[in-house]
Design an enzyme around this catalytic site. Structure first.
Site, mmCIF file in Angstrom:
data_model
loop_
_atom_site.group_PDB
_atom_site.id
_atom_site.type_symbol
_atom_site.label_atom_id
_atom_site.label_comp_id
_atom_site.label_asym_id
_atom_site.label_seq_id
_atom_site.Cartn_x
_atom_site.Cartn_y
_atom_site.Cartn_z
ATOM 1 N N LYS A 185 32.661 41.185 22.105
ATOM 2 C CA LYS A 185 32.222 41.739 23.651
ATOM 3 C C LYS A 185 33.521 41.932 24.446
ATOM 4 C CE LYS A 185 31.555 40.016 27.584
ATOM 5 N NZ LYS A 185 31.793 41.204 28.267
ATOM 6 N N GLU A 260 42.119 31.184 24.510
ATOM 7 C CA GLU A 260 43.611 31.551 24.965
ATOM 8 C C GLU A 260 43.659 31.951 26.361
ATOM 9 O OE1 GLU A 260 46.260 33.126 26.168
ATOM 10 O OE2 GLU A 260 46.070 35.011 24.851
ATOM 11 N N CYS A 294 48.995 37.148 30.141
ATOM 12 C CA CYS A 294 48.917 35.640 29.987
ATOM 13 C C CYS A 294 50.382 35.079 29.770
ATOM 14 C CB CYS A 294 47.988 35.185 28.995
ATOM 15 S SG CYS A 294 48.193 36.012 27.360
ATOM 16 N N GLU A 393 47.743 30.879 38.486
ATOM 17 C CA GLU A 393 48.138 31.980 37.624
ATOM 18 C C GLU A 393 48.378 33.146 38.409
ATOM 19 O OE1 GLU A 393 45.785 33.600 34.353
ATOM 20 O OE2 GLU A 393 47.361 33.906 33.050
HETATM 21 P P1 NDP Z 1 37.068 36.367 32.851
HETATM 22 O O1 NDP Z 1 37.623 35.229 31.884
HETATM 23 O O2 NDP Z 1 36.044 36.396 33.630
HETATM 24 O O3 NDP Z 1 36.722 37.730 31.647
HETATM 25 C C1 NDP Z 1 37.105 37.629 30.325
HETATM 26 C C2 NDP Z 1 36.124 38.047 29.434
HETATM 27 O O4 NDP Z 1 34.972 37.110 29.359
HETATM 28 C C3 NDP Z 1 35.426 39.214 29.830
HETATM 29 O O5 NDP Z 1 34.835 40.031 28.649
HETATM 30 C C4 NDP Z 1 34.080 38.534 30.534
HETATM 31 O O6 NDP Z 1 33.170 39.450 30.332
HETATM 32 C C5 NDP Z 1 33.810 37.644 29.689
HETATM 33 N N1 NDP Z 1 32.859 36.510 30.237
HETATM 34 C C6 NDP Z 1 32.812 36.003 31.719
HETATM 35 N N2 NDP Z 1 31.952 35.255 31.707
HETATM 36 C C7 NDP Z 1 31.368 35.033 30.471
HETATM 37 C C8 NDP Z 1 30.403 34.205 30.107
HETATM 38 N N3 NDP Z 1 29.576 33.246 30.846
HETATM 39 N N4 NDP Z 1 29.895 34.211 28.788
HETATM 40 C C9 NDP Z 1 30.691 34.911 27.945
HETATM 41 N N5 NDP Z 1 31.712 35.715 28.363
HETATM 42 C C10 NDP Z 1 32.083 35.646 29.618
HETATM 43 O O7 NDP Z 1 38.303 36.954 33.488
HETATM 44 P P2 NDP Z 1 38.380 38.032 34.992
HETATM 45 O O8 NDP Z 1 38.044 39.246 34.094
HETATM 46 O O9 NDP Z 1 37.304 37.580 35.868
HETATM 47 O O10 NDP Z 1 39.714 37.715 35.477
HETATM 48 C C11 NDP Z 1 39.901 36.683 36.307
HETATM 49 C C12 NDP Z 1 41.236 36.023 36.464
HETATM 50 O O11 NDP Z 1 41.431 35.447 35.028
HETATM 51 C C13 NDP Z 1 42.462 37.038 36.591
HETATM 52 O O12 NDP Z 1 42.792 37.100 37.791
HETATM 53 C C14 NDP Z 1 43.498 36.274 35.663
HETATM 54 O O13 NDP Z 1 44.046 35.280 36.472
HETATM 55 C C15 NDP Z 1 42.810 35.389 34.543
HETATM 56 N N6 NDP Z 1 42.636 36.122 33.128
HETATM 57 C C16 NDP Z 1 43.702 35.667 32.347
HETATM 58 C C17 NDP Z 1 43.784 36.283 31.100
HETATM 59 C C18 NDP Z 1 44.989 35.907 30.124
HETATM 60 O O14 NDP Z 1 45.249 36.820 29.171
HETATM 61 N N7 NDP Z 1 45.314 34.689 30.328
HETATM 62 C C19 NDP Z 1 42.974 37.724 30.864
HETATM 63 C C20 NDP Z 1 42.061 37.990 32.062
HETATM 64 C C21 NDP Z 1 41.934 37.354 33.266
HETATM 65 P P3 NDP Z 1 33.067 40.690 31.913
HETATM 66 O O15 NDP Z 1 34.051 41.437 31.928
HETATM 67 O O16 NDP Z 1 31.640 41.459 31.546
HETATM 68 O O17 NDP Z 1 32.761 39.651 32.963
#
Ligand code: NDP
Length: 491
Positions: A185, A260, A294, A393
């Site tokens: 996903k 992660e 990250c 972060e």
């Molecule tokens: P999320 O953690 O919400 O999204 C990451 C993935 O998880 C996406 O594919 C998302 O789908 C999916 N997801 C969200 N909710 C669920 C759920 N309940 N069950 C299963 N899958 C789910 O990150 P955001 O995109 O909202 O980013 C928010 C913040 O997170 C950023 O500002 C940053 O600070 C941090 N971040 C950190 C990352 C890293 O590499 N450390 C990577 C990304 C974000 P969908 O897109 O459909 O919501």
């Protein structure tokens, strides 16, 4: 493949489930927009729980056959996928640039990193060995055991939008090499290139159902993937709060989980460091992918005695970064992925300034583009250590710099964070380097080296940066269940 031309022509795309390109059961679609221009790049199916179940059922049906293929056969298919994906690298890099926002050159590097990982696991899986264990004479004289490494079963890989392809590949490579089946996903804002990558893997010869991709929201499709009892392992990269939720839900039926999550990586620059090189790498480490990584450098600790000189060098680097659309030649700082993301970084900077922080360079949105997603490369000093930009972060191009007395002071501050993903130290002194490597609470410490997640080494975090490891032989091991088999011996 039905989507082969869709990426280039920005048409409606299909997702890929059970060997076929399909729409969502509901017919609903999601628009994917270019962060630099706001234009619609493509539309993709808005999958819901029913679509996710279809992909899981297909993965379950494909499991027995795939888990019984030889390591040699799995390796052959992954290598073929590597080659045909490599042939499409320019198309994929442009697609990634358009949906994610990063410069095309960075998008190409990301695809290359993904391909390196695929080849790494294709090679590694043939080298997996099981243990032979001689057993004590009670209750069976001459008995011995074998510890087999069996696939876990149906796995789910959930990836974020910052590195949509490498962070999908870190899940696909070891999962499939280990004989598991998988449902991917992608983030809802970056599904386009991931669909193509999954199609190419299937084109390379994966039996149907072994690898599917479901393009739907986390709140519906994602929830089904993490809660469905047929799924035995969830690999996730994203925000720490989402990770906590996933661990809770997946824990209800004891799914294996790797998370992660966020990071706030410290970089320590000592008085004996090669300052010019450290400044160059600090600039890359903070501003690559517009700071949305990250393992980006998010806090910088420089020894007082060299701070003025180092800061001067780093400010000069930040001023030179060309802001622009990812498709424009020489762009080094593309847009943030969304306007919300840009506002979040801006608020963190404003909070720091309101609490006494001083902006050395940057600190403003960049006007003149079609979206409000562009933000200057920003360096700050005098920020209190409990400010938001330090403790949360910071997922964008802003970096607080702190002057430290010595290595112990630097390590103490480096460890004052809820996160523990990466870290680096810049020094020629082995004693300081060793102390940092042993004492910094993090999954990785780079010494005079850029923050980079090598496929060959385990990568992951401690504290709220997550649990489990991706990359390295450790990631492949994490897609196996050890199974003991006992032979009675000569009777
Ligand atoms: P999320 O953690 O919400 O999204 C990451 C993935 O998880 C996406 O594919 C998302 O789908 C999916 N997801 C969200 N909710 C669920 C759920 N309940 N069950 C299963 N899958 C789910 O990150 P955001 O995109 O909202 O980013 C928010 C913040 O997170 C950023 O500002 C940053 O600070 C941090 N971040 C950190 C990352 C890293 O590499 N450390 C990577 C990304 C974000 P969908 O897109 O459909 O919501």
């Amino acid at each position: 493949m039905s989507n082969a031309t869709a990426t280039g022509t920005k048409k409606a795309m299909k997702m890929f489930i059970d060997g076929e390109s399909v729409d969502s059961a509901s017919g609903d679609r999601t628009e994917v927009r270019n962060p630099a221009t706001g234009e619609v790049v493509a539309t993709v199916p808005k999958a819901n729980a029913a679509d996710a179940r279809r992909a899981i059922d297909a993965a379950e049906a494909a499991l027995e056959q795939w888990s019984e293929t030889t390591a040699e056969e799995r390796s052959r298919i992954l290598n073929k996928a590597h080659d045909i994906t490599h042939d499409a690298i320019d198309e994929l890099a442009m697609s990634l640039c358009q949906e994610q926002g990063k410069p095309v050159s960075e998008a190409k590097t990301e695809i290359e990193h993904y391909l390196h990982g695929l080849a790494f696991y294709a090679a590694l899986v043939s080298k997996v060995r099981s243990d032979y264990v001689p057993l004590p004479s009670f209750p069976n004289k001459g008995a011995y055991g074998l510890v087999l490494k069996r696939p876990i079963g149906v796995c789910v890989g959930i990836s974020p939008w910052n590195f949509p392809i490498t962070l999908t590949g870190t899940k696909i490579g070891p999962a499939l090499a280990g004989g598991n089946t998988m449902v991917i996903k992608p983030a809802s804002s970056t599904p386009v290139t991931a669909i193509r990558v999954v199609e190419l893997l299937n084109q390379a010869g994966l039996p149907k159902g072994v690898l599917s991709i479901v393009t739907g929201p986390g709140s519906t499709a994602g929830e089904e993937l993490i809660s469905n009892p047929k799924v035995r392992r969830v690999a996730f990269t994203g925000a720490s709060d989402t990770g906590k939720h996933i661990m809770e839900v997946a824990g209800r039926d004891f799914k294996r989980v790797s998370l992660e999550l966020g990071g706030s990586d410290p970089m320590i620059v000592c008085d004996d460091a090669d300052l010019a090189r450290a400044a160059t790498m600090a600039s890359v480490g903070r501003f690559y992918n517009c700071g949305q990584a990250c393992l980006a450098i998010k806090r910088l600790y420089v020894f007082e005695s060299v701070a003025d000189k180092f800061i001067e060098l780093l400010v000069a680097k930040a001023k030179k970064l060309k802001v622009g659309e990812g498709t424009t030649k020489d762009t080094r700082l593309g847009p943030l992925h969304t306007e919300a993301q840009r506002k979040e970084v801006q608020e963190q900077v404003e909070d720091a300034v309101s609490r006494g922080g001083k902006i050395l360079v940057g600190g403003k949105q960049v006007p003149g583009f079609k979206t409000n997603n562009f933000y200057e490369a920003t360096l700050l000093e005098n920020v209190p250590h409990d400010a938001r930009i330090v403790q949360e972060e910071c997922f964008g191009p802003a970096l607080p710099i702190f002057r430290v007395k010595d290595i112990d002071h630097a390590i103490e501050l480096a460890n004052s964070s809820i996160y523990g993903l990466g870290s680096s130290i810049w020094t020629r002194d082995l004693v300081k380097a060793n102390r940092a490597a042993m004492r910094i609470q993090a999954g990785v410490t780079w010494i005079n080296s850029l923050h980079y997640g090598y496929d060959e080494l385990p990568f992951g975090g401690v504290k709220q940066s997550g649990i489990g490891r991706e990359h390295g032989p450790e990631a492949l091991e994490a897609y196996f269940e050890p199974k003991s088999v006992v032979f009675a011996g000569v009777v």
